[in-house]
Scaffold this active site. Structure first.
Site, mmCIF file in Angstrom:
data_model
loop_
_atom_site.group_PDB
_atom_site.id
_atom_site.type_symbol
_atom_site.label_atom_id
_atom_site.label_comp_id
_atom_site.label_asym_id
_atom_site.label_seq_id
_atom_site.Cartn_x
_atom_site.Cartn_y
_atom_site.Cartn_z
ATOM 1 N N GLU A 1 0.809 -1.213 0.000
ATOM 2 C CA GLU A 1 0.000 0.000 0.000
ATOM 3 C C GLU A 1 0.845 1.266 0.000
ATOM 4 O OE1 GLU A 1 -3.101 0.602 -0.295
ATOM 5 O OE2 GLU A 1 -4.129 -1.285 0.035
ATOM 6 N N SER A 2 1.846 1.330 0.865
ATOM 7 C CA SER A 2 2.530 2.606 1.085
ATOM 8 C C SER A 2 4.038 2.510 1.148
ATOM 9 C CB SER A 2 2.035 3.217 2.409
ATOM 10 O OG SER A 2 2.430 2.406 3.504
#
Length: 268
Positions: A109-110
């Site tokens: 995700e990040s």
């Protein structure tokens, strides 16, 4: 249970943030892992929903992870990971979600960037949309808006893990569907007959998280975990040519067809 097969491209930027992709997006990306070959597919009991009319593209970098040695090395040296792993451990234990699964999802995700913000407005480590975070008790005010609160690692991880746990419960025994719902929304999974939607982004996302999870936690350990806690079974996935279409909007969730409804959420 066998691992996902896909080529792995990636790089670590100057801030220590990991970027993974299913293809070489530019010259910064190097081949981390050479996977198998074959057409589009997920080796699950029900298969992948058949492609339909291509949807409006909303490109978003999603990844297929590095080979084990490079992947483990990244976590070993990443100060961003080390700074938040105690929050991950706490959330893992509180909501009965594998620590390694959280690790895989956040990496995808990040890249462990607490300040990451997607073009759609998803914020933080687990890339939560503010309306989703509100469902799990995160609120803001004039002084500290919810977007700012979501950059706090503990707040973000606690809310994101609760959401993931609800999705795992909604699709029991099918972790790949829970992950697809985390990316595309539970309504999208249900609209395609409780199968992984034919969105390139979502298909890449699922194979990414599952591949990293497999690298971090050997299959034998996962089997033992399943026997103890009934964690959903793994899935074998292969990607060659991708089905057309990307996610369009992430904003039109529908009530679950066979499970209690989660409040509506927007796509990232």
């Amino acid at each position: 249970m066998t691992p996902a097969h896909a080529d792995v491209w990636g790089y670590i930027d100057a801030k220590g943030v990991a970027h993974f992709a299913a293809e070489k997006l530019d010259d910064r990306y190097e081949l981390f892992f050479k996977g198998g070959t074959g057409g589009v597919g997920f080796d699950t009991r029900d298969g992948v929903a058949a492609p339909t009319k291509p949807e409006v593209e909303t490109p978003r970098q999603v990844a297929v992870p590095a080979g084990k040695s490079k992947l483990i090395a990244f976590f070993d040296v990443s100060p961003n990971f080390k700074a938040v792993k105690h929050h991950m451990r706490e959330a893992s234990q509180a909501h009965n979600v594998d620590f390694e699964l959280l690790q895989a999802l956040i990496a995808t995700e990040s890249g462990f960037d607490t300040n990451a913000v997607s073009p759609k407005g998803a914020v933080g480590l687990m890339q939560l949309m503010p309306p989703t975070a509100q469902r799990y008790g995160v609120s803001g005010d004039a002084k500290t808006p919810i977007e700012k609160r979501l950059t706090d690692p503990r707040t973000n991880i606690r809310a994101g893990t609760r959401y993931l746990r609800d999705l795992i419960n909604m699709f029991p025994g099918k972790l790949e569907l829970a992950l697809a719902a985390y990316n595309a929304g539970e309504g999208a999974v249900q609209r395609y007959g409780n199968k992984i939607p034919p969105f390139k982004e979502t298909q890449n996302y699922v194979v990414t998280v599952m591949q990293i999870y497999n690298q971090l936690k050997p299959p034998a350990a996962i089997v033992q975990r399943q026997q103890q806690t009934q964690t959903p079974n793994r899935v074998r996935m292969e990607f060659g040519n991708q089905a057309p279409g990307q996610i369009a909007g992430r904003g039109n969730m529908v009530p679950p067809l066979t499970a209690p409804a989660l409040p509506a959420t927007d796509i990232k």
